[in-house]
Design an enzyme around this catalytic site. Structure first.
Site, mmCIF file in Angstrom:
data_model
loop_
_atom_site.group_PDB
_atom_site.id
_atom_site.type_symbol
_atom_site.label_atom_id
_atom_site.label_comp_id
_atom_site.label_asym_id
_atom_site.label_seq_id
_atom_site.Cartn_x
_atom_site.Cartn_y
_atom_site.Cartn_z
ATOM 1 N N ASP A 174 0.730 -1.365 -0.025
ATOM 2 C CA ASP A 174 0.085 0.041 0.198
ATOM 3 C C ASP A 174 0.738 1.161 -0.114
ATOM 4 O OD1 ASP A 174 0.993 -0.350 2.525
ATOM 5 O OD2 ASP A 174 -0.823 0.041 3.595
ATOM 6 N N TYR B 283 3.187 3.544 14.593
ATOM 7 C CA TYR B 283 4.292 4.051 14.322
ATOM 8 C C TYR B 283 4.308 5.579 15.418
ATOM 9 C CZ TYR B 283 5.130 1.596 10.040
ATOM 10 O OH TYR B 283 5.357 0.520 9.096
ATOM 11 N N PRO B 284 5.486 5.849 15.996
ATOM 12 C CA PRO B 284 5.737 7.062 16.327
ATOM 13 C C PRO B 284 6.137 7.898 15.315
ATOM 14 C CG PRO B 284 7.506 5.854 17.168
ATOM 15 C CD PRO B 284 6.743 4.966 16.546
ATOM 16 N N ARG B 285 5.290 9.034 15.066
ATOM 17 C CA ARG B 285 5.416 10.031 13.858
ATOM 18 C C ARG B 285 4.701 11.146 13.981
ATOM 19 N NH1 ARG B 285 4.977 6.841 8.426
ATOM 20 N NH2 ARG B 285 7.149 6.007 8.828
ATOM 21 N N LYS C 69 1.341 -4.128 13.797
ATOM 22 C CA LYS C 69 2.475 -3.949 13.149
ATOM 23 C C LYS C 69 3.252 -2.851 13.549
ATOM 24 C CE LYS C 69 4.470 -2.415 8.503
ATOM 25 N NZ LYS C 69 3.831 -2.101 6.966
ATOM 26 N N GLY D 294 9.636 -3.231 7.867
ATOM 27 C CA GLY D 294 10.927 -3.031 7.300
ATOM 28 C C GLY D 294 11.699 -2.175 7.093
ATOM 29 N N GLY D 295 11.263 -1.247 6.834
ATOM 30 C CA GLY D 295 11.871 0.040 6.582
ATOM 31 C C GLY D 295 12.742 0.262 5.349
#
Lengths: 256, 256, 256, 256, 256
Positions: free
Chosen positions: B2, B120-122, B163, B189-190
């Site tokens: 995505d 995620y922290p963002r 995730k 994965g990044g």
């Protein structure tokens, strides 16, 4: 047990199983937490009530503006015994929380679901979160007025139980408990203090008209949760002016 | 799969057919993507799960504020096996994403649809997007705390799978995996790294309690997708502490 | 024919009857416009498709933030053959347009209504509207990336047909057409150019993988609309790589 | 009796039972309050009407922007005799309150529920809340114009009863009462004044066309509520130009 | 008759009965007002149409951002013959008014209710409300363009009748009336002018293609409303290019 969503699984709530086990063994009246936790953690104790917090925020962004994250209908379907909604008075998000609280209350009415309203004076400022602790120390009359305002607002909007902060002494807390139209008022625990002090606060609060306590960190961080809960009941039973003191545990790690 | 909505069809996802073919051949457990892609790309492999991401944003505007772009009902009707919702902790849009996540979760409950929460922290700052990579290097304890917070929040709000990002080593990741109330945790994965390194990360993560991986660019950019997926399974099988390690592929090009 | 709402009935669309007559006579495949126009203008040509644009803004205020002004259900009831929704990538209103697009797409799914997604990179700045024309000239690779991003996003979110801008040459446009998962891509016309140039652009675009064109001002401002449409078909037929090139007319005066 | 939500249970409303008892004994026509209070306080006097205020704000945050906190449907189910909605003219939240008022009015129409509209000129400025008291003193014609505007707006939007502020003298108040299309107008009491003065104001107001009064603090802070209400009725009966003067008590502590 | 909500019951509308009586006696085609007024004012003349304005704002706050305060369904139930919605082009609230207009239009379609769209160029600036009167004088071509834009937009969004401002002379107004796809266009009256001038404007407007007038203050402030309406009909009948000129009265005091 709904603090972990709010500020992370610190403060004794990493190992939820241990805490839940202790709560059951200590015969708390009910556990307050988010729907995910309470649906998953196996609780085979029918006498332990389960209350779903349907509002949430985190300490990481707009902490004092609670959003609606659940619904009464879903909580009923999932088998909860009650729902909770949180409103922070004086926050910039207060109008939105008023709207949400009204919506939750009406849904509670439809489903005949008890509603616990958590009401604190709290707002965000450019310097961070304002919990009015300086006010509590420097102008206790004005702090008392804030707590009374929150308790009456919760009662006005149809709360069945109200959770608020303790003023610090029974004389002033009487003036908080007096304004709830007989809706039971529970006091929050706040940061952990030595057990003796926590028991004294609980005892004082019920003597002043509180119906009981709704503690989080005082319980989670205890090395002997069942023992603490028993001593808590005992301390409250001695001086309670209500029918039966209530010990409710907030199963949310961190600060509300 | 995505990522293409998010930052465009770069990073190996221009030719989706090649990637999908490789994923099927490599026997990934599931593909994660937007509804448009997964409805169109012909997949004649019933064993490959399909998960619809119902939240979206792009890197071009308000990147960290995911909006609701799909629904659980539509995903069920379109034959998906699960839905995903993304929440960025600490973002200015966090309250809105909490609200959306609650809504998606309740709809999942109604349709008995599994829910993958991506956390995620963002956040966005005046200097651009803050992914806390400096914090990860300079204050790993605080970064760990952020990941734990996100994982517990997802579990509190009813995730069936979570995730999140990898801490960088298994010792610290154990502390992330430990706070999910047994909800399976997958690692992201990044940016692409050499295959050996990716396999090592996957192996370490499952040894630390992760249930598996949810990789995107590591897969899309591989010259030998089926081979990489086989080697990935093998690497995880050796050290997995869970029942069966999971390999899920994010079919979205670019960064989440 | 939906430009008049957007910037007023200038650019050849004052006299709509003349334009519609020409479009019918020139055998365009479909007309795109707002519901009001297409419901009123008498069209006795069943072969001319009618597509309702359900999103709108004007050049007078928040031009790049399209709002939902129609619905799929209403378009179906009014006898339209398809609906269109417009999203401006990079606009401050992009998250809201993502939400709207998702909503329109789901409604299209319910009613089995074809969805045309119009996707441009466009935002408002303190200096006015940014259409990335300088970027197109000075950094064509980055402009290409923006167009690819928009086309893939539209495909990811379930478009049945996509309208976007032309890169300027067939070599680069191939890279746009390649990322749509075989969803047909039409190119926009932009400001009027000499007829020969417009025909060349159409011919080049279809040779690069576009399915056809969606022209507005090129058609409305023509002195010989039927003739221009016939020459347009002819120019595309010669070089089209798709099954059959499409000529769609935007019946909205001014700029989109 | 809806002031306690707004500014806390001060101003005589700490002991609600005493006030309610006095109101019943003094034969007020109706009590206005929030749903929580009026559902809980035992009232065994069928002749006392109960009106639920479905809008709220507090003095602690965005005081002049009332939110919807109840619904007509819920008020009907709970046995109320009417609902009230509050709109502050000139407030930044005025457009939202117009929308809310329209929504409440339509719901009232469906349930055939009487609607009391509370309309004051009031806004927030950087210096605090502007109640236009300086304007009232320095430019009474302009203040009159504001009150007339609010009353006509309430009538235009379908109010069945209107509560507004008193101009200060019967000559000018005639011009307020004249613009309501015969919708009954009640005057608010404001800060407590000596009883004689309150009775004079009530008497003057009804002589000028008001249908009656809607007092809060004048009642709550009285040492002899039943007596005050009887004297109030008497004072109004002498000079009333309407069919029958109305005494309605606002059971909300503090300022509206 | 919907101006009183907007700027108060000044400008001849204090005594609504006198105005309504005059309107009926003068055989106006219809009255436009808010639902509250038109439901209350007794009108025993079936030939007088009643049109409910479902959008509102006041001059006291966000004047150019009209909110939805009514609904088509409620207007149908209350026996109205049509509804009106107002959109101010170029206002900061324009996108929201586009959304509202779309919603009202769809509801009109469902109930087969005629829709009058009121469209003016108007916005708020730091210096107050901008009505483009300077533009009208200094750059009439650009002002004309604004009016044409608004009229076409209303037609594009499905108006059945359009009310807009007069350009000042018939030559330019022809260019406004020409762009409405044959949707009837009525002109607004604006501030009161001498009767002869108002009759000239009406006569000129219908000669230029307007279907009639929608006057407010010209009517309310007349000493002889029936006579003025008869003379108005006569003035229009002489020069009208439409089937039958229409005289509609805006029963709202003050400025729209």
């Amino acid at each position: 047990m709904d603090d972990t969503l709010i500020s992370g699984p610190e403060c004794g709530l990493e190992n939820v199983d241990r805490v839940v086990h202790g709560i059951v063994k200590g015969k708390a009246d009910a556990m307050l937490g988010f729907q995910g936790l309470l649906s998953r953690v196996g609780i085979d104790e029918p006498r332990l009530g389960r209350i779903a917090n349907v509002t949430a925020s985190t300490t990481l962004s707009h902490y004092t503006h609670k959003q609606l994250v659940g619904s009464v209908e879903a909580s009923v379907k999932a088998g909860f015994d009650g729902v909770a909604a949180h409103i922070n008075l004086s926050s910039d998000g207060e109008p939105d929380m008023l709207r949400i609280l009204g919506q939750v209350q009406r849904e509670c009415e439809v489903y005949q679901m008890p509603l616990l309203v958590i009401t604190y004076p709290r707002k965000e400022t450019v310097n961070g979160v304002e919990n009015y602790l300086d006010l509590k120390n420097n102008n206790p009359a004005e702090y008392l007025r804030l707590l009374r305002h929150g308790v009456r607002l919760a009662a006005d909007l149809g709360a069945d139980v109200i959770k608020t902060q303790y003023t610090g002494d029974p004389e002033t807390f009487k003036k908080v408990a007096a304004v709830s139209y007989d809706v039971p008022v529970l006091i929050a625990g706040g940061p952990r203090v030595p057990e003796e002090q926590a028991l004294q606060v609980a005892s004082d609060a019920v003597s002043a008209g509180a119906r009981g306590v709704c503690f989080g960190r005082q319980v989670h961080l205890s090395d002997d949760i069942p023992g603490f809960l028993r001593r808590l009941r005992h301390a409250m039973a001695d001086r309670c002016v209500s029918r039966r003191p209530v010990a409710l545990v907030t199963a949310e790690s961190g600060r509300h």
